[in-house]
Design a protein around this motif. Structure first.
Motif, mmCIF file in Angstrom:
data_model
loop_
_atom_site.group_PDB
_atom_site.id
_atom_site.type_symbol
_atom_site.label_atom_id
_atom_site.label_comp_id
_atom_site.label_asym_id
_atom_site.label_seq_id
_atom_site.Cartn_x
_atom_site.Cartn_y
_atom_site.Cartn_z
ATOM 1 N N GLY A 194 0.809 -1.212 0.000
ATOM 2 C CA GLY A 194 0.000 0.000 0.000
ATOM 3 C C GLY A 194 0.838 1.257 0.000
ATOM 4 O O GLY A 194 0.532 2.238 -0.695
ATOM 5 N N ILE A 195 1.932 1.255 0.768
ATOM 6 C CA ILE A 195 2.841 2.413 0.790
ATOM 7 C C ILE A 195 3.466 2.608 -0.583
ATOM 8 O O ILE A 195 3.546 3.733 -1.103
ATOM 9 C CB ILE A 195 3.915 2.220 1.876
ATOM 10 N N ALA A 196 3.928 1.521 -1.190
ATOM 11 C CA ALA A 196 4.494 1.608 -2.540
ATOM 12 C C ALA A 196 3.483 2.185 -3.516
ATOM 13 O O ALA A 196 3.809 3.070 -4.328
ATOM 14 C CB ALA A 196 4.947 0.220 -2.995
ATOM 15 N N HIS A 197 2.260 1.709 -3.449
ATOM 16 C CA HIS A 197 1.178 2.180 -4.322
ATOM 17 C C HIS A 197 0.968 3.683 -4.167
ATOM 18 O O HIS A 197 0.850 4.425 -5.151
ATOM 19 C CB HIS A 197 -0.080 1.404 -3.969
ATOM 20 N N ALA A 198 0.939 4.159 -2.915
ATOM 21 C CA ALA A 198 0.707 5.589 -2.663
ATOM 22 C C ALA A 198 1.818 6.448 -3.272
ATOM 23 O O ALA A 198 1.543 7.510 -3.854
ATOM 24 C CB ALA A 198 0.605 5.841 -1.163
ATOM 25 N N PHE A 199 3.056 6.000 -3.162
ATOM 26 C CA PHE A 199 4.162 6.786 -3.730
ATOM 27 C C PHE A 199 4.171 6.700 -5.258
ATOM 28 O O PHE A 199 4.556 7.675 -5.932
ATOM 29 C CB PHE A 199 5.499 6.330 -3.141
ATOM 30 N N GLY A 249 -3.686 -3.353 -6.424
ATOM 31 C CA GLY A 249 -4.058 -2.021 -5.952
ATOM 32 C C GLY A 249 -4.166 -1.026 -7.091
ATOM 33 O O GLY A 249 -5.087 -0.202 -7.129
ATOM 34 N N ILE A 250 -3.235 -1.095 -8.033
ATOM 35 C CA ILE A 250 -3.274 -0.214 -9.199
ATOM 36 C C ILE A 250 -4.544 -0.465 -10.007
ATOM 37 O O ILE A 250 -5.217 0.473 -10.453
ATOM 38 C CB ILE A 250 -2.009 -0.402 -10.060
ATOM 39 N N ARG A 251 -4.881 -1.734 -10.173
ATOM 40 C CA ARG A 251 -6.100 -2.070 -10.923
ATOM 41 C C ARG A 251 -7.335 -1.468 -10.265
ATOM 42 O O ARG A 251 -8.195 -0.896 -10.945
ATOM 43 C CB ARG A 251 -6.236 -3.596 -11.016
ATOM 44 N N ARG A 252 -7.409 -1.571 -8.947
ATOM 45 C CA ARG A 252 -8.573 -1.006 -8.253
ATOM 46 C C ARG A 252 -8.586 0.519 -8.349
ATOM 47 O O ARG A 252 -9.653 1.135 -8.445
ATOM 48 C CB ARG A 252 -8.575 -1.456 -6.791
ATOM 49 N N PRO A 269 -3.521 3.744 0.068
ATOM 50 C CA PRO A 269 -3.789 4.711 -1.003
ATOM 51 C C PRO A 269 -4.977 5.624 -0.733
ATOM 52 O O PRO A 269 -4.965 6.800 -1.115
ATOM 53 C CB PRO A 269 -4.027 3.835 -2.232
ATOM 54 N N SER A 270 -6.014 5.117 -0.072
ATOM 55 C CA SER A 270 -7.218 5.920 0.144
ATOM 56 C C SER A 270 -7.303 6.543 1.531
ATOM 57 O O SER A 270 -8.217 7.315 1.804
ATOM 58 C CB SER A 270 -8.468 5.061 -0.092
ATOM 59 N N SER A 271 -6.380 6.227 2.424
ATOM 60 C CA SER A 271 -6.425 6.815 3.766
ATOM 61 C C SER A 271 -5.980 8.270 3.704
ATOM 62 O O SER A 271 -5.176 8.664 2.858
ATOM 63 C CB SER A 271 -5.541 6.031 4.731
ATOM 64 N N ALA A 272 -6.503 9.073 4.633
ATOM 65 C CA ALA A 272 -6.263 10.521 4.598
ATOM 66 C C ALA A 272 -5.142 10.968 5.527
ATOM 67 O O ALA A 272 -4.693 12.113 5.446
ATOM 68 C CB ALA A 272 -7.543 11.269 4.966
ATOM 69 N N LEU A 273 -4.671 10.090 6.412
ATOM 70 C CA LEU A 273 -3.761 10.492 7.487
ATOM 71 C C LEU A 273 -2.459 9.721 7.439
ATOM 72 O O LEU A 273 -2.437 8.539 7.109
ATOM 73 C CB LEU A 273 -4.448 10.241 8.837
ATOM 74 N N VAL A 274 -1.359 10.416 7.783
ATOM 75 C CA VAL A 274 -0.100 9.763 8.119
ATOM 76 C C VAL A 274 0.389 10.382 9.426
ATOM 77 O O VAL A 274 0.488 11.600 9.549
ATOM 78 C CB VAL A 274 0.979 9.937 7.027
ATOM 79 N N GLU A 275 0.669 9.517 10.389
ATOM 80 C CA GLU A 275 1.148 9.957 11.696
ATOM 81 C C GLU A 275 2.673 9.980 11.676
ATOM 82 O O GLU A 275 3.315 8.946 11.510
ATOM 83 C CB GLU A 275 0.627 8.993 12.761
ATOM 84 N N ILE A 276 3.239 11.160 11.828
ATOM 85 C CA ILE A 276 4.694 11.320 11.875
ATOM 86 C C ILE A 276 5.117 11.236 13.341
ATOM 87 O O ILE A 276 4.689 12.045 14.164
ATOM 88 C CB ILE A 276 5.132 12.664 11.269
ATOM 89 N N VAL A 277 5.952 10.259 13.653
ATOM 90 C CA VAL A 277 6.372 10.050 15.040
ATOM 91 C C VAL A 277 7.811 10.519 15.195
ATOM 92 O O VAL A 277 8.732 9.973 14.580
ATOM 93 C CB VAL A 277 6.244 8.574 15.446
#
Length: 303
Positions: free
Chosen positions: A27-32, A59-62, A154-162
């Motif tokens: 999923g991370i790869a897909h988002a980038f 994921g790309i197909r979807r 890919p569809s999530s709106a948040l990333v938590e930076i720690v």
């Protein structure tokens, strides 16, 4: 993205590395890829690398099904999946996405630091393990931080930076820019057990499981109480299925060690994991799911 200089605002790093091509890593790869990066995914062997490529491909197909303007050929052309960790040497950002186990993650991060460029930023996708604990064996803890992505990435709106105790200000600033380049919202939290999102989300999920275990209501009705009554977009039991019951169990055990018995996993959660009912990834959890990860209608009132 580098430890010494910020990228152009709103631009994703040109080359990104991901160690681990499971559901989160894919999923991370897909988002980038969607943000324009070339992405190197490294797995432990050729078979696992092939499986990772297939996950990203699905994921790309979807994504194309949802948005016909996405150029699937371009995305696939910028994806590399293999088992050579040396392929990450020229990536500006490298993200560890191996299983949620302290020893496994520490070993992975040590191997990564030995091969990546001195200016690269190193991140962990842990959802509960202390960033400072993971940084303890690193030579350059200043360039290390947590980037906690959410499933489905890919569809999530948040990333938590720690932010760890040693994380450089410039690295945190770069991370904010990178998250925004993905079309997501960053929040910054200090290193603490469960950070912000896992600590709150897991506590709600565990209580929902206890309610189901006690026969208070069905899974669907417990979830409806939160989606309709409190306007949560997804109920806590459905969320647990999406995250994975095994992952939620691991996080709960980590938080119970750090924060006490209020995070002790319910017996129902332990039984379902032991039975292989892991949620969407196994096809059955609190709900049933098809091979494409879509929820199937069910008439069961309780589980």
């Amino acid at each position: 993205m580098s430890a010494t200089a910020s990228p152009t605002p709103s631009a994703a790093p040109a080359r990104v590395g991901v160690l681990g091509g499971g559901r989160m890593g894919a999923g991370i790869a897909h988002a980038f890829l969607l943000a324009g990066s070339v992405v190197e995914v490294v797995e432990r062997d050729d078979e696992s690398a092939g499986a990772a490529a297939a996950r990203v491909g699905d994921g790309i197909r979807r994504s194309v099904e949802r948005d016909a303007a996405i150029d699937a050929t371009s995305l696939r052309a910028r994806l590399r999946c293999g088992r050579d960790i040396g392929a990450l040497a020229d990536c500006a950002l490298v993200i560890e996405a191996v299983p949620e186990d302290r020893t496994v993650k520490q070993g992975a991060l040590t191997r990564l630091e030995a091969v990546i460029d001195e200016t690269a930023v190193l991140a962990t996708n842990t959802s509960s393990i202390s960033v400072d604990d993971l940084a303890a064996t690193l030579r350059q803890p200043g360039r290390f931080l947590g980037l906690h992505f959410f499933n489905p990435v890919p569809s999530s709106a948040l990333v938590e930076i720690v932010r760890g105790a040693a994380t450089d200000d410039a690295v945190v600033a770069d991370a904010r820019d990178t998250v925004r380049a993905l079309g997501k919202t960053p929040i910054v939290v200090r290193d603490a057990a469960g950070f912000a999102s896992s600590r709150l989300g897991v506590l709600l999920g565990l209580e929902a499981i206890r309610m189901l275990e006690d026969g208070v209501a069905s899974a669907a009705d417990i979830d409806a109480a939160m989606t309709l009554g409190y306007r949560h977009p997804v109920g806590p039991l459905r969320t647990t299925d999406i995250v994975g019951l095994d992952v939620r169990l691991q996080i709960a055990e980590e938080l119970a060690r750090a924060l006490g018995p209020r995070f002790e996993p319910p017996g129902l959660l332990r039984r379902m994991v032991a039975e292989g009912r892991l949620g969407r990834k196994s096809g059955e959890g609190f709900y049933t799911w098809d091979e494409d990860g879509r929820e199937r209608p069910t008439t069961e009132e309780t589980r």
